[in-house]
Design a protein around this motif. Structure first.
Motif, PDB file in Angstrom:
ATOM      1  N   VAL A  23       4.332  11.118   8.585  1.00  0.00           N
ATOM      2  CA  VAL A  23       5.050   9.879   8.293  1.00  0.00           C
ATOM      3  C   VAL A  23       4.166   8.909   7.521  1.00  0.00           C
ATOM      4  O   VAL A  23       4.634   8.161   6.659  1.00  0.00           O
ATOM      5  CB  VAL A  23       5.556   9.226   9.598  1.00  0.00           C
ATOM      6  N   LYS A  24       2.874   8.928   7.784  1.00  0.00           N
ATOM      7  CA  LYS A  24       1.975   7.979   7.113  1.00  0.00           C
ATOM      8  C   LYS A  24       1.903   8.225   5.616  1.00  0.00           C
ATOM      9  O   LYS A  24       1.515   7.325   4.860  1.00  0.00           O
ATOM     10  CB  LYS A  24       0.575   8.037   7.735  1.00  0.00           C
ATOM     11  N   ASP A  25       2.263   9.418   5.158  1.00  0.00           N
ATOM     12  CA  ASP A  25       2.296   9.675   3.718  1.00  0.00           C
ATOM     13  C   ASP A  25       3.276   8.726   3.035  1.00  0.00           C
ATOM     14  O   ASP A  25       3.067   8.313   1.888  1.00  0.00           O
ATOM     15  CB  ASP A  25       2.694  11.119   3.435  1.00  0.00           C
ATOM     16  N   SER A  26       4.346   8.378   3.736  1.00  0.00           N
ATOM     17  CA  SER A  26       5.335   7.451   3.187  1.00  0.00           C
ATOM     18  C   SER A  26       4.739   6.050   3.051  1.00  0.00           C
ATOM     19  O   SER A  26       5.091   5.310   2.126  1.00  0.00           O
ATOM     20  CB  SER A  26       6.573   7.410   4.087  1.00  0.00           C
ATOM     21  N   ILE A  27       3.845   5.683   3.963  1.00  0.00           N
ATOM     22  CA  ILE A  27       3.188   4.387   3.889  1.00  0.00           C
ATOM     23  C   ILE A  27       2.287   4.321   2.652  1.00  0.00           C
ATOM     24  O   ILE A  27       2.269   3.327   1.915  1.00  0.00           O
ATOM     25  CB  ILE A  27       2.359   4.128   5.161  1.00  0.00           C
ATOM     26  N   LYS A  28       1.557   5.395   2.397  1.00  0.00           N
ATOM     27  CA  LYS A  28       0.692   5.444   1.212  1.00  0.00           C
ATOM     28  C   LYS A  28       1.518   5.362  -0.067  1.00  0.00           C
ATOM     29  O   LYS A  28       1.129   4.711  -1.040  1.00  0.00           O
ATOM     30  CB  LYS A  28      -0.136   6.731   1.236  1.00  0.00           C
ATOM     31  N   LEU A  29       2.673   6.038  -0.054  1.00  0.00           N
ATOM     32  CA  LEU A  29       3.549   6.002  -1.223  1.00  0.00           C
ATOM     33  C   LEU A  29       4.085   4.581  -1.443  1.00  0.00           C
ATOM     34  O   LEU A  29       4.190   4.126  -2.588  1.00  0.00           O
ATOM     35  CB  LEU A  29       4.705   6.979  -1.039  1.00  0.00           C
ATOM     36  N   LEU A  30       4.397   3.894  -0.361  1.00  0.00           N
ATOM     37  CA  LEU A  30       4.907   2.530  -0.471  1.00  0.00           C
ATOM     38  C   LEU A  30       3.886   1.619  -1.158  1.00  0.00           C
ATOM     39  O   LEU A  30       4.228   0.812  -2.018  1.00  0.00           O
ATOM     40  CB  LEU A  30       5.249   1.984   0.917  1.00  0.00           C
ATOM     41  N   ARG A  31       2.626   1.758  -0.792  1.00  0.00           N
ATOM     42  CA  ARG A  31       1.584   0.953  -1.457  1.00  0.00           C
ATOM     43  C   ARG A  31       1.520   1.274  -2.943  1.00  0.00           C
ATOM     44  O   ARG A  31       1.383   0.371  -3.781  1.00  0.00           O
ATOM     45  CB  ARG A  31       0.221   1.196  -0.806  1.00  0.00           C
ATOM     46  N   LYS A  32       1.607   2.558  -3.295  1.00  0.00           N
ATOM     47  CA  LYS A  32       1.559   2.942  -4.707  1.00  0.00           C
ATOM     48  C   LYS A  32       2.737   2.351  -5.481  1.00  0.00           C
ATOM     49  O   LYS A  32       2.592   1.938  -6.636  1.00  0.00           O
ATOM     50  CB  LYS A  32       1.556   4.468  -4.835  1.00  0.00           C
ATOM     51  N   LEU A  33       3.902   2.290  -4.839  1.00  0.00           N
ATOM     52  CA  LEU A  33       5.072   1.711  -5.491  1.00  0.00           C
ATOM     53  C   LEU A  33       4.879   0.212  -5.730  1.00  0.00           C
ATOM     54  O   LEU A  33       5.301  -0.320  -6.761  1.00  0.00           O
ATOM     55  CB  LEU A  33       6.315   1.953  -4.636  1.00  0.00           C
ATOM     56  N   ILE A  34       4.256  -0.476  -4.771  1.00  0.00           N
ATOM     57  CA  ILE A  34       3.982  -1.899  -4.946  1.00  0.00           C
ATOM     58  C   ILE A  34       2.991  -2.106  -6.089  1.00  0.00           C
ATOM     59  O   ILE A  34       3.150  -3.009  -6.919  1.00  0.00           O
ATOM     60  CB  ILE A  34       3.442  -2.507  -3.642  1.00  0.00           C
ATOM     61  N   GLU A  35       1.954  -1.279  -6.138  1.00  0.00           N
ATOM     62  CA  GLU A  35       0.981  -1.363  -7.229  1.00  0.00           C
ATOM     63  C   GLU A  35       1.672  -1.177  -8.581  1.00  0.00           C
ATOM     64  O   GLU A  35       1.395  -1.902  -9.541  1.00  0.00           O
ATOM     65  CB  GLU A  35      -0.103  -0.309  -7.043  1.00  0.00           C
ATOM     66  N   ALA A  36       2.578  -0.217  -8.631  1.00  0.00           N
ATOM     67  CA  ALA A  36       3.314   0.022  -9.876  1.00  0.00           C
ATOM     68  C   ALA A  36       4.171  -1.185 -10.234  1.00  0.00           C
ATOM     69  O   ALA A  36       4.325  -1.529 -11.409  1.00  0.00           O
ATOM     70  CB  ALA A  36       4.189   1.272  -9.732  1.00  0.00           C
ATOM     71  N   GLY A  37       4.726  -1.837  -9.210  1.00  0.00           N
ATOM     72  CA  GLY A  37       5.518  -3.039  -9.462  1.00  0.00           C
ATOM     73  C   GLY A  37       4.704  -4.146 -10.080  1.00  0.00           C
ATOM     74  O   GLY A  37       5.165  -4.837 -11.007  1.00  0.00           O
ATOM     75  N   PHE A  38       3.477  -4.343  -9.623  1.00  0.00           N
ATOM     76  CA  PHE A  38       2.597  -5.352 -10.213  1.00  0.00           C
ATOM     77  C   PHE A  38       2.211  -4.965 -11.644  1.00  0.00           C
ATOM     78  O   PHE A  38       2.166  -5.814 -12.541  1.00  0.00           O
ATOM     79  CB  PHE A  38       1.333  -5.523  -9.363  1.00  0.00           C
ATOM     80  N   GLN A  39       1.924  -3.690 -11.860  1.00  0.00           N
ATOM     81  CA  GLN A  39       1.478  -3.229 -13.167  1.00  0.00           C
ATOM     82  C   GLN A  39       2.571  -3.356 -14.223  1.00  0.00           C
ATOM     83  O   GLN A  39       2.298  -3.642 -15.387  1.00  0.00           O
ATOM     84  CB  GLN A  39       1.008  -1.777 -13.069  1.00  0.00           C
ATOM     85  N   THR A  40       3.812  -3.142 -13.823  1.00  0.00           N
ATOM     86  CA  THR A  40       4.932  -3.205 -14.768  1.00  0.00           C
ATOM     87  C   THR A  40       5.523  -4.601 -14.894  1.00  0.00           C
ATOM     88  O   THR A  40       6.346  -4.849 -15.781  1.00  0.00           O
ATOM     89  CB  THR A  40       6.049  -2.239 -14.344  1.00  0.00           C
ATOM     90  N   GLY A  41       5.123  -5.515 -14.006  1.00  0.00           N
ATOM     91  CA  GLY A  41       5.677  -6.860 -14.032  1.00  0.00           C
ATOM     92  C   GLY A  41       6.954  -7.008 -13.244  1.00  0.00           C
ATOM     93  O   GLY A  41       7.549  -8.092 -13.201  1.00  0.00           O
TER      94      GLY A  41
END
Length: 219
Positions: free
Chosen positions: A182-200
Motif C-alpha cells: 500500500v505504501k507504494d501508492s503513497i510514494k506515487l502520490l508524492r511524485k504526482l504532487i511534484e509533477a503538479g508543481f513542475q507543470t504549474g
C-alpha cells in the motif's frame, strides 16, 4: 523498608482513567470498527467500572469526540517534529504524503477514521465533531503553509486530497492481502504532487503563516 508512594491526586486519577479509556477506545475501534465499539466494551478493555467511565464521558459521542481531539493533539507533535526544519511551503506540502502515512496509518489514525464514518449515522456525534473537524483542517492547512483563499484553492484541494487519500489507504492496509504494498501508492502520490508543481498545475500562492506550536490556526 519499602518506600511509601504518595497518594495520587484526584486530577492524576482522572487523567489516568482518561488515558486508559483513550487507549482502550483506539484498540477497540482499530480491531472491531465503530459499530462494535460500545462503551461497555471500552470500559472492560480499560479495566475501569462503568460508573468511572460515565463520570468522565456521559455518552459515547462525548468519548469519541475526546478521542479525535486527543489523537489530533498527539499528531501535532509528530508533524511539528518532522516539519519543524522545513521552511519552504512547497517542500512542506511534498513531505505530507509520507508523513501523513506515518501518522494516519497507525491504529489511532484508523480509529479516528472509524469515528468519522460512524458520525454519518450518529447525529449527536456529527454535531459534536463538526467544529472539531473544522479546526483540525484549518490547522493542518496552516501548518503546511496553505491559506484558505481564492489564490490558494488548488493547494487547499491538494491538501484535502492528500489527507483523505492517506486515510483511505490506511483502511486498505487493514483489508489488503499484501498491506506492505500500500505504501507504494503513497510514494506515487508524492511524485504526482511534484509533477503538479513542475507543470504549474499546482501552486502555493498566498501561503498562510505557520501557527504557534500546539495551537490551532483559528483559535
Amino acid at each position: 523498608m519499602s518506600e511509601v508512594r504518595p497518594r495520587r491526586t484526584q486530577a492524576e486519577r482522572s487523567a489516568g482513567t482518561r488515558k486508559a479509556l483513550l487507549d482502550a477506545t483506539i484498540s477497540a475501534l482499530h480491531e472491531h470498527g465503530y459499530g462494535a465499539t460500545t462503551t461497555l466494551l471500552v470500559a472492560e478493555l480499560a479495566g475501569v467500572s462503568r460508573g468511572a467511565m460515565l463520570h468522565q464521558f456521559r455518552t459515547k459521542a462525548d468519548l469519541m469526540t475526546y478521542v479525535v481531539e486527543a489523537v489530533f493533539e498527539e499528531e501535532i507533535a509528530r508533524y511539528e517534529e518532522r516539519l519543524g526544519d522545513i521552511a519552504d511551503p512547497q517542500q512542506r506540502l511534498l513531505a505530507y504524503p509520507e508523513l501523513g502515512w506515518d501518522v494516519l496509518s497507525r491504529p489511532s489514525g484508523v480509529a479516528v477514521l472509524e469515528i468519522l464514518q460512524g458520525s454519518r449515522s450518529d447525529p449527536e456525534l456529527a454535531e459534536k465533531l463538526g467544529p472539531v473537524q473544522d479546526r483540525i483542517e484549518h490547522d493542518a492547512l496552516a501548518r503546511a503553509g496553505v491559506a484558505f483563499s481564492a489564490d490558494a484553492r488548488s493547494a487547499v484541494a491538494m491538501m484535502r486530497l492528500i489527507v483523505w487519500a492517506v486515510r483511505g489507504l490506511s483502511i486498505a492496509q487493514v483489508l489488503a492481502p499484501e498491506p506492505g504494498g500500500v505504501k507504494d501508492s503513497i510514494k506515487l502520490l508524492r511524485k504526482l504532487i511534484e509533477a503538479g508543481f513542475q507543470t504549474g498545475l499546482l501552486s502555493l500562492d498566498a501561503p498562510a503563516a505557520r501557527p504557534e506550536s500546539g495551537k490551532a490556526a483559528n483559535q
